[in-house]
Write a protein that holds these residues in place. Structure first.
Motif, short mmCIF file in Angstrom:
data_model
loop_
_atom_site.label_atom_id
_atom_site.label_comp_id
_atom_site.label_asym_id
_atom_site.label_seq_id
_atom_site.Cartn_x
_atom_site.Cartn_y
_atom_site.Cartn_z
N PHE A 110 5.68 -2.39 1.10
CA PHE A 110 4.71 -3.56 1.19
C PHE A 110 3.75 -3.56 -0.21
N LYS A 111 3.82 -1.94 -0.72
CA LYS A 111 3.09 -1.79 -1.93
C LYS A 111 3.42 -2.83 -2.90
N ASN A 137 4.44 5.49 -2.64
CA ASN A 137 4.88 4.16 -2.67
C ASN A 137 4.31 3.37 -3.65
N TYR A 235 -1.21 -0.62 12.68
CA TYR A 235 -1.01 -0.68 11.37
C TYR A 235 -1.05 0.76 10.75
N GLY A 238 -3.64 4.40 5.77
CA GLY A 238 -3.85 5.85 4.66
C GLY A 238 -5.19 5.26 3.99
N GLY A 239 -5.00 4.39 3.06
CA GLY A 239 -6.21 3.74 2.38
C GLY A 239 -6.58 2.29 3.24
N GLY A 240 -5.85 1.74 3.76
CA GLY A 240 -6.35 0.67 4.69
C GLY A 240 -6.15 -0.68 4.18
N THR A 241 -5.44 -0.77 3.06
CA THR A 241 -5.12 -2.06 2.39
C THR A 241 -4.76 -3.34 3.20
N GLU A 349 6.01 6.70 8.12
CA GLU A 349 4.54 5.99 8.18
C GLU A 349 4.64 4.88 9.54
N THR A 377 5.77 -0.64 7.23
CA THR A 377 5.46 -0.67 5.96
C THR A 377 6.57 -0.42 4.89
C1 LIG Z 1 0.79 3.30 1.65
C2 LIG Z 1 1.61 3.29 2.54
C3 LIG Z 1 1.12 3.13 3.97
C4 LIG Z 1 -0.59 3.06 4.09
O1 LIG Z 1 -1.01 2.07 3.58
P1 LIG Z 1 -2.47 1.81 3.38
O2 LIG Z 1 -2.65 0.38 3.11
O3 LIG Z 1 -2.74 2.84 2.28
O4 LIG Z 1 -3.13 2.18 4.62
C5 LIG Z 1 1.88 3.06 5.15
N1 LIG Z 1 3.16 2.81 5.09
C6 LIG Z 1 3.82 3.08 3.71
C7 LIG Z 1 5.49 3.22 3.72
C8 LIG Z 1 3.04 3.31 2.79
O5 LIG Z 1 3.80 3.30 1.34
#
Ligand SMILES: *Cc1c(COP(=O)(O)O)cnc(C)c1O
Length: 411
Positions: A110-111, A137, A235, A238-241, A349, A377
């Motif tokens: 999802f990045k 990612n 959810y 990590g950074g929580g976007t 994740e 994600t």
């Molecule tokens: C970056 C990432 C996360 C964490 O997302 P944030 O928005 O930073 O909290 C979770 N899963 C995957 C696969 C990621 O690449």
């Protein structure tokens, strides 16, 4: 001309000119967010009109910061399926379980949404190159979108970053730097390199555009569930976007009158080896504190000092949600479980969400008849696989080979 009214600080409320290339609040240094003239959006688009547009995150163009006629830098991100998980639900004795399968995005996570939007918008506003600290990612996605529009990208990642993430950035022609430490260490290098190079700093939520890409997950979820919200959303944090972005999308649709009722209860899921949000939530803290020696094989969760700690905790508390951490082996086991019962090889994740689901059900924090959405994600293909049984190697005569096949299959 877009539907943006202004860009606002999420903490002090200071207003910024949306026509300028923005980073953090110029008054207090906190996270900025794009605000829209939602009355005008409502008057300009209908749910029916949306249905007729091609799938993807720009289906909701009026709720993105793009100018009229602005061509996005796109690889077809968004429009991922919301998959029912009936067999996994049955495993947990639940009635309704869904996964938004973000692993089907370009670059396998999802990045793509966040970096596609951030690179589109910052390029239009004058960015000449990009620098990004990443746990994996995000760097790969930034490299791909940079290549797509012909602008240079520098990626700084921990040495322990999954090999596929380093390869995807290299093959897209990015300058890739590895170092000892975590994304936080990478962030300090980027903070100095970006102004020195004159390139735009794409650090998580230190510019307001990435959030608008992640927000489209919430917009799509709303449409996919027939313009309503689930009871609970898990959810991997990590950074929580997405944790900040998804409720932002819901809130905008609510303000437009397209959604009604309470937001879902949001739960942040982290790894035992790096759980600053879980710790801060349990302590009733206003923001997160730096996590010492972060370790987890779920690379995207290895974020020891998220910039948006305060904003994430606000979402968890305002929606009556919570935060839970799970162990490394539980993540691996959950990854195998989801693949075995639903055929989805999801990233570690997002596998953590499935482990956390079991914990929350056991604790009674979730009802088994609640409608739950898991944000899957990323794709598991980009990571070292969890331990698996060895394949059966066939050798010998035809009869011996057949006997080996029958024995292995048990038929
Ligand atoms: C970056 C990432 C996360 C964490 O997302 P944030 O928005 O930073 O909290 C979770 N899963 C995957 C696969 C990621 O690449």
């Amino acid at each position: 001309m877009s539907f943006v009214s202004h860009v606002e600080c999420t903490i002090c409320g200071h207003r910024h000119d949306p026509a300028r290339l923005l980073t953090v609040c110029e008054t207090c240094g906190q996270m900025l967010a794009v605000r829209y003239d939602l009355e005008r959006v409502r008057a300009s688009v209908t749910k029916d009109a949306l249905r007729g547009r091609p799938p993807g995150m720009y289906r909701f163009r009026e709720l993105t910061p793009l100018d009229d006629g602005e061509a996005p830098v796109t690889l077809g991100e968004g429009g991922t399926p919301l998959l029912a998980l009936p067999r996994l639900a049955a495993h947990f004795g639940m009635t309704t379980l869904w996964a938004k399968d973000e692993g089907q995005n370009p670059t396998g996570s999802f990045k793509a949404r966040g970096l596609g939007m951030a690179i589109t918008r910052s390029r239009t506003l004058g960015a000449k190159g990009f620098v990004i600290p990443s746990a994996g990612n995000a760097g790969g996605a930034a490299a791909a979108y940079g290549a797509r529009c012909g602008l240079p990208v520098a990626v700084v990642v921990p040495r322990s970053t999954p090999a596929a993430n380093i390869a995807e950035a290299l093959i897209a022609g990015a300058h890739v730097f590895t170092l000892e430490g975590s994304i936080a260490t990478a962030g300090t290098v980027v903070a100095r390199a970006a102004p020195a190079l004159g390139w735009f700093d794409l650090s998580t939520l230190k510019e307001p555009y990435r959030l608008e890409g992640k927000k489209t997950i919430g917009l799509e979820l709303a449409a996919e569930l027939g313009w309503r919200m689930p009871d609970v959303l898990l959810y991997p944090t990590g950074g929580g976007t997405g944790l900040v972005g998804i409720p932002k999308g819901y809130a905008e649709l609510k303000a437009m009158g397209w959604l009604a009722g309470a937001l879902p209860r949001f739960f942040a899921v982290q790894a035992d080896g790096c759980a600053p949000v879980v710790k801060a939530f349990a302590e009733g803290a206003e923001t997160t504190a730096a996590w010492e020696h972060p370790t987890t094989h779920a690379a995207g969760l290895r974020v020891p000092s998220p910039f948006a700690g305060r904003q994430m905790l606000r979402v968890l508390r305002e929606t009556g949600g919570g935060a839970v951490a799970v162990g490394e082996d539980a993540i691996r086991e959950a990854q195998r479980l989801v693949a075995r019962v639903e055929g989805i090889w999801t990233a570690p994740e997002s596998a953590a969400l499935v482990a956390a689901l079991g914990v929350l059900l056991d604790r009674g924090a979730l009802a088994r008849d609640a409608e739950v959405v898991l944000v899957f994600t990323g794709s598991g293909l980009k990571y070292e696989p969890p331990p698996l049984a060895a394949p059966t190697d066939l050798a010998g005569t035809e009869a011996e080979v057949l006997a080996q096949v029958r024995r292995a299959v048990g038929a």
